[in-house]
Design a protein around this motif. Structure first.
Motif, PDB file in Angstrom:
ATOM      1  N   CYS A  67       0.807  -1.220   0.000  1.00 32.45           N
ATOM      2  CA  CYS A  67       0.000   0.000   0.000  1.00 32.45           C
ATOM      3  C   CYS A  67       0.841   1.271   0.000  1.00 32.45           C
ATOM      4  O   CYS A  67       0.416   2.294  -0.523  1.00 32.45           O
ATOM      5  CB  CYS A  67      -0.922   0.024   1.227  1.00 32.45           C
ATOM      6  N   ASP A 312      -1.773   9.883  -7.389  1.00 33.16           N
ATOM      7  CA  ASP A 312      -2.927   8.983  -7.418  1.00 33.16           C
ATOM      8  C   ASP A 312      -4.115   9.711  -8.062  1.00 33.16           C
ATOM      9  O   ASP A 312      -4.161  10.946  -8.058  1.00 33.16           O
ATOM     10  CB  ASP A 312      -3.309   8.582  -5.980  1.00 33.16           C
ATOM     11  N   CYS A 318      -6.321   7.400  -0.838  1.00 32.68           N
ATOM     12  CA  CYS A 318      -5.434   6.398  -0.249  1.00 32.68           C
ATOM     13  C   CYS A 318      -4.488   7.031   0.785  1.00 32.68           C
ATOM     14  O   CYS A 318      -4.242   6.443   1.838  1.00 32.68           O
ATOM     15  CB  CYS A 318      -4.601   5.718  -1.320  1.00 32.68           C
ATOM     16  N   CYS A 331     -13.585   7.227   2.076  1.00 31.18           N
ATOM     17  CA  CYS A 331     -13.101   7.534   0.717  1.00 31.18           C
ATOM     18  C   CYS A 331     -14.302   7.480  -0.227  1.00 31.18           C
ATOM     19  O   CYS A 331     -15.088   6.535  -0.190  1.00 31.18           O
ATOM     20  CB  CYS A 331     -12.038   6.531   0.284  1.00 31.18           C
ATOM     21  N   GLY A 345      -6.891   1.799  -5.790  1.00 28.60           N
ATOM     22  CA  GLY A 345      -5.691   1.981  -4.978  1.00 28.60           C
ATOM     23  C   GLY A 345      -5.193   0.656  -4.428  1.00 28.60           C
ATOM     24  O   GLY A 345      -5.946  -0.326  -4.342  1.00 28.60           O
ATOM     25  N   LEU A 347      -4.527  -0.148  -1.464  1.00 26.79           N
ATOM     26  CA  LEU A 347      -5.116  -0.548  -0.179  1.00 26.79           C
ATOM     27  C   LEU A 347      -6.307  -1.488  -0.369  1.00 26.79           C
ATOM     28  O   LEU A 347      -6.760  -2.132   0.562  1.00 26.79           O
ATOM     29  CB  LEU A 347      -5.606   0.681   0.601  1.00 26.79           C
ATOM     30  N   CYS A 355      -8.453  -1.005   3.207  1.00 25.24           N
ATOM     31  CA  CYS A 355      -9.693  -0.936   2.421  1.00 25.24           C
ATOM     32  C   CYS A 355     -10.181  -2.341   2.073  1.00 25.24           C
ATOM     33  O   CYS A 355     -11.381  -2.633   2.156  1.00 25.24           O
ATOM     34  CB  CYS A 355      -9.475  -0.113   1.149  1.00 25.24           C
TER      35      CYS A 355
END
Ligand code: SF4
Length: 376
Positions: A67, A312, A318, A331, A345, A347, A355
């Motif tokens: 991540c 990103d 993220c 998010c 992302g 995560l 996530c």
């Protein structure tokens, strides 16, 4: 199963959860960061949040190696992989991490020679088996995995295997914790220290957190009782206005670390002056690079690396989730544009990403409860 079942004993879990409730001051908010992605995963998997008081918040830290890797490094590695004489080898966790033009797996489907390996030494085996190709191992991870990369580089040098190199993205945990403590938008009362990394570095490197920052730390195992006991440890310290390092994971973590692993890392790696982390920006002396003695096995010196820097996607949050400023569900893309099947992302990819953990356990639980209540 020894060392597992006894750490999942429901009666003990209830007792420790009661102890936590006794220790918290109802007038106060607690923010405790679990540094390691493995802890985040266990917290959601075992529903530990459900047994904690509402005024105790667990903040997910930056301890998921996939991540924290910025997209530019993935793009750099995949740019080198376009060479038809090169095999891009990486651990399975890396395969679905999005780069600007797709993940390693998507590149594979377009004909790029991308291979999943289970260890750096598997990548070296691949080099031995393919003498007419160059095998580049895309190395990621904290001090947990860096020693095995170091040992593989030592072996490659000892055997003089010239068609092998490492694209080194290894990072170190202490500067990341320091960056979080220095961040003006963060307030952390205590830390659940990373269990895996600490098997290598031990507990001593955390002592400054107690001494200088006055924050308690409990290095923790990964079973439900481990994590709850660690919360008890830091709450007891907070109640007594103390700050020290405690080792809850004594059955695995030696206080002084693993000398052989540390020696291997010191022989092969040195600190980079700075390195970019996703969400945390550039952090000085926070990553490892390959020493001059191993330059012939360093992909960044053997090849022309483009040095891509990308931000990103704008709506992806993220960085904020990585710093613990937002929870995954805050998010805007969570569960809509960004899902484990179509991650925006990293995560949402890694099993240690907050996530993905939230999606697999909490999100599905919430969806299930909604469907049950709507049929009642
Ligand atoms: S939901 Fe997706 S885009 Fe949003 S923070 Fe998580 S991984 Fe990043």
């Amino acid at each position: 199963m020894k060392f597992v079942d006894e750490f999942r004993e429901p009666e003990l879990i209830i007792k420790v959860a009661e102890e936590i409730r006794r220790l918290v001051d109802p007038e106060r908010q607690y923010r405790i960061m679990e540094v390691c992605g493995g802890h985040t995963h266990a917290i959601y998997r075992f529903g530990l949040k459900d047994v904690l008081p509402l005024n105790l918040e667990l903040i997910h830290g930056p301890g998921c190696p996939v991540c924290v890797l910025p997209m530019g490094r993935i793009d750099d590695g995949l740019a080198l992989a376009q060479d038809p004489n090169l095999i891009f080898a990486a651990l399975g966790d890396m395969m679905r991490v999005p780069g600007t033009n797709g993940s390693p797996l998507e590149h594979k489907s377009c004909g790029v020679d991308v291979r999943i390996v289970y260890s750096p030494s598997d990548a070296l085996k691949l080099a031995r088996a393919n003498p007419d190709k160059h095998v580049m191992f895309f190395a990621i991870g904290f001090e947990t995995t860096a020693p095995s990369t170091a040992l593989t580089l030592m072996r490659a040098k000892a055997e003089d295997i010239r068609n092998f190199s490492v694209f080194c993205n290894h990072v170190t945990i202490i500067p990341a914790i320091r960056a979080i403590l220095d961040s003006p938008d963060m307030r952390i009362d205590a830390f659940i220290g990373p269990g895996h990394v600490s098997t290598v570095i031990g507990c001593r490197p955390y002592e400054w957190i107690a001494r200088n920052e006055k924050r308690p730390v409990a290095v923790s195992g990964f079973e439900p009782l481990d994590i709850l006991q660690s919360i008890v440890m830091v709450l007891r310290q907070l109640k007594a206005a103390e700050a020290k390092i405690e080792n809850q994971y004594k059955r695995v973590v030696p206080w002084e670390g693993n000398h052989a692993a540390l020696r291997a890392m010191a022989d092969v790696f040195e600190l980079r002056p700075y390195f970019e982390w996703r969400g945390l920006g550039f952090i000085s002396q926070s990553a490892l690079r390959i020493k001059d003695e191993y330059a012939d096995w360093d992909s960044e010196r053997r090849f022309q690396v483009p040095g891509v820097r990308v931000t990103d996607p704008k709506a992806a949050q993220c960085g904020e989730v990585l710093k613990g400023v937002l929870s995954p569900v805050q998010c805007k893309l969570f569960g809509k544009e960004c899902t484990p099947e179509h991650p925006v992302g990293a995560l949402m990819v890694s099993s240690e990403g907050s996530c993905a953990a939230y999606f697999h356990y909490e999100h599905r639980k919430a969806a299930m409860l909604t469907s049950i209540s709507s049929t009642e």
